[in-house]
Design a protein around this motif. Structure first.
Motif, short mmCIF file in Angstrom:
data_model
loop_
_atom_site.label_atom_id
_atom_site.label_comp_id
_atom_site.label_asym_id
_atom_site.label_seq_id
_atom_site.Cartn_x
_atom_site.Cartn_y
_atom_site.Cartn_z
N GLN A 1 -7.66 45.12 10.58
CA GLN A 1 -7.22 43.77 10.23
C GLN A 1 -8.10 43.18 9.14
O GLN A 1 -7.64 42.41 8.29
CB GLN A 1 -7.24 42.88 11.48
N ASP A 2 -9.37 43.54 9.17
CA ASP A 2 -10.32 43.03 8.19
C ASP A 2 -9.97 43.50 6.77
O ASP A 2 -10.14 42.76 5.80
CB ASP A 2 -11.73 43.49 8.56
N ILE A 3 -9.45 44.71 6.66
CA ILE A 3 -9.00 45.21 5.36
C ILE A 3 -7.82 44.38 4.87
O ILE A 3 -7.78 43.94 3.72
CB ILE A 3 -8.55 46.70 5.44
N PHE A 4 -6.88 44.16 5.78
CA PHE A 4 -5.69 43.37 5.43
C PHE A 4 -6.08 41.96 4.98
O PHE A 4 -5.60 41.48 3.96
CB PHE A 4 -4.74 43.31 6.63
N ASP A 5 -6.97 41.34 5.74
CA ASP A 5 -7.40 39.98 5.40
C ASP A 5 -8.10 39.94 4.03
O ASP A 5 -7.91 39.00 3.25
CB ASP A 5 -8.35 39.44 6.48
N ALA A 6 -8.90 40.96 3.76
CA ALA A 6 -9.58 41.04 2.46
C ALA A 6 -8.56 41.15 1.33
O ALA A 6 -8.73 40.57 0.25
CB ALA A 6 -10.54 42.22 2.44
N MET B 1 -6.05 54.26 10.03
CA MET B 1 -7.33 54.35 9.33
C MET B 1 -7.52 55.77 8.78
O MET B 1 -8.11 55.95 7.72
CB MET B 1 -8.47 54.00 10.29
N ARG B 2 -7.02 56.76 9.50
CA ARG B 2 -7.11 58.15 9.02
C ARG B 2 -6.25 58.35 7.76
O ARG B 2 -6.63 59.09 6.87
CB ARG B 2 -6.66 59.11 10.12
N ASP B 3 -5.09 57.71 7.74
CA ASP B 3 -4.24 57.80 6.55
C ASP B 3 -4.99 57.30 5.32
O ASP B 3 -5.01 57.95 4.27
CB ASP B 3 -2.97 56.96 6.73
N ILE B 4 -5.60 56.13 5.48
CA ILE B 4 -6.31 55.51 4.36
C ILE B 4 -7.52 56.36 3.96
O ILE B 4 -7.68 56.71 2.78
CB ILE B 4 -6.79 54.09 4.73
N SER B 5 -8.35 56.72 4.94
CA SER B 5 -9.57 57.47 4.64
C SER B 5 -9.25 58.83 4.03
O SER B 5 -9.94 59.29 3.12
CB SER B 5 -10.42 57.64 5.90
N GLY B 6 -8.18 59.45 4.54
CA GLY B 6 -7.79 60.76 4.00
C GLY B 6 -7.45 60.69 2.53
O GLY B 6 -7.82 61.57 1.74
N SER C 1 -16.09 56.18 8.28
CA SER C 1 -16.83 55.64 7.15
C SER C 1 -16.28 54.30 6.67
O SER C 1 -16.99 53.50 6.07
CB SER C 1 -16.83 56.63 5.98
N ILE C 2 -15.01 54.08 6.94
CA ILE C 2 -14.40 52.80 6.54
C ILE C 2 -15.11 51.64 7.23
O ILE C 2 -15.26 50.57 6.66
CB ILE C 2 -12.89 52.77 6.86
N TYR C 3 -15.58 51.91 8.46
CA TYR C 3 -16.20 50.84 9.25
C TYR C 3 -17.56 50.43 8.71
O TYR C 3 -18.16 49.46 9.18
CB TYR C 3 -16.29 51.26 10.73
N TYR C 4 -18.06 51.18 7.75
CA TYR C 4 -19.29 50.75 7.07
C TYR C 4 -18.97 49.56 6.15
O TYR C 4 -19.81 48.70 5.92
CB TYR C 4 -19.87 51.91 6.27
N TYR C 5 -17.70 49.52 5.65
CA TYR C 5 -17.29 48.48 4.69
C TYR C 5 -16.47 47.36 5.35
O TYR C 5 -16.57 46.20 4.95
CB TYR C 5 -16.46 49.10 3.57
N PHE C 6 -15.65 47.75 6.33
CA PHE C 6 -14.80 46.76 7.00
C PHE C 6 -14.96 46.89 8.51
O PHE C 6 -15.03 47.99 9.03
CB PHE C 6 -13.33 46.97 6.60
#
Lengths: 191, 191
Positions: free
Chosen positions: A50-55, A28-33, A41-46
């Motif tokens: 796994q939820d990101i992957f499913d989306a 998650m740090r890789d993505i957010s960075g 902050s990602i958890y505000y959206y997903f």
DNA sequence: GTCTATAAATGGATAGAC
DNA sequence: GTCTATCCATTTATAGAC
């Protein structure tokens, strides 16, 4: 950045990184960075990684339907299928569609995860085999009805055609792809 | 258990788990647990997790050379290539070789890691495309010299043939594979 | 919406006893 | 050879301030 833009940035970044490193190797740090925000902050959206992957899979699944165009539109409605046009369409499918920046990235992501995610496997097979072969089959059926080809077995022709496309895609030998398409055209449409 | 047996158990287990979950998703504890030892014991045999992966790739690379047999031996030395025999050899390559327990597992592992490991990508392409196509090409060259086929372009024939094999492999439609091989035989060897 | 801070778990890897 | 114990970095995810 607006809410919707951030969410899209997260998905685009995740797609790119998952396809390059594989799902488990990306944090998650890789993505957010890369997006320019904090991981939390990602958890505000997903609600989870796994939820990101499913989306992403769901997004991909809807894109798949827009595939039919190229082959069908280009070949299903002309008077006579010229060799040059036939070859051009085949090569365009490989270089323009399968190796398209978006589609190519999606295929890579699905390919790295398909063995441990049944949904990813299904979408991968649909994108790369089931749908293209089904589309080609419909085109060959039309071409037979319009007496442009003599071979009645559209299903077999579609699989043979797609075999050529797949060899071109995986080996990246565009000259051989060109040659195989010409030979196929000569055989099926006549000299 | 002897030293050599433990090392082999670690490699076999790692190969199996890497192919199912992907390299990054498998931990040293996962592997050791399946083998029946503690994670720290693995470090007696391998200096790191990456070291296990590299050893697997190297093992795989040597196995690849033993591929030539089937196609070449079965078709390159008979008097006449009968349709039934040609179809049998093609299907055996998919069901017996590509979907072989060992080879199939190796291919899965390579496929999940090939986008972020150049060596894995190279071995994957060799196993699934470069080597089989090269072998088929040599066979078609022999068949042409022995006047069993009229088509001189062995390279193109080999790619066309392997396209059929790959469609059979990926779609798992053995009936279609059978039909495409028969059609190919009729076209190349004559009715 | 994004942040800081932190919980709680898991990761790869090493040291040293037996 | 295999173990226990442990270090230290990193992970996913949550709580709550702003």
């Amino acid at each position: 950045m607006s809410s919707i833009e951030t969410k899209e940035a997260i998905m685009n970044t995740a797609l790119k990184m998952f396809s390059e490193k594989g799902y488990a190797a990306v944090s998650m740090r890789d993505i957010s960075g890369e997006v320019g925000i904090r991981a939390s902050s990602i958890y505000y959206y997903f609600k989870s990684k796994q939820d990101i992957f499913d989306a992403l899979i769901q997004m991909v699944d809807s894109i798949t339907d827009n595939l039919k165009d190229g082959f069908a539109k280009a070949l299903g409605s002309t008077e006579k299928v010229k060799c040059e046009e036939f070859v051009r369409v085949g090569k365009a499918f490989v270089t323009g569609y399968l190796n398209n920046e978006k589609i190519g990235t999606i295929l890579h992501m699905l390919e790295t995860e398909r063995f441990h995610d049944p949904k990813a496997d299904e979408v991968w097979k649909n994108m790369l085999f089931t749908n293209p072969i089904e589309n080609a089959k419909e085109v060959f059926e039309v071409l037979y009805k319009r007496k442009l080809i003599k071979d009645k077995d559209a299903a077999r022709l579609a699989s043979e055609y797609h075999g050529i496309i797949m060899i071109g895609y995986f080996t990246e030998d565009m000259d051989m792809l060109d040659l195989m398409l010409r030979t196929f055209h000569k055989r099926v449409f006549g000299g």
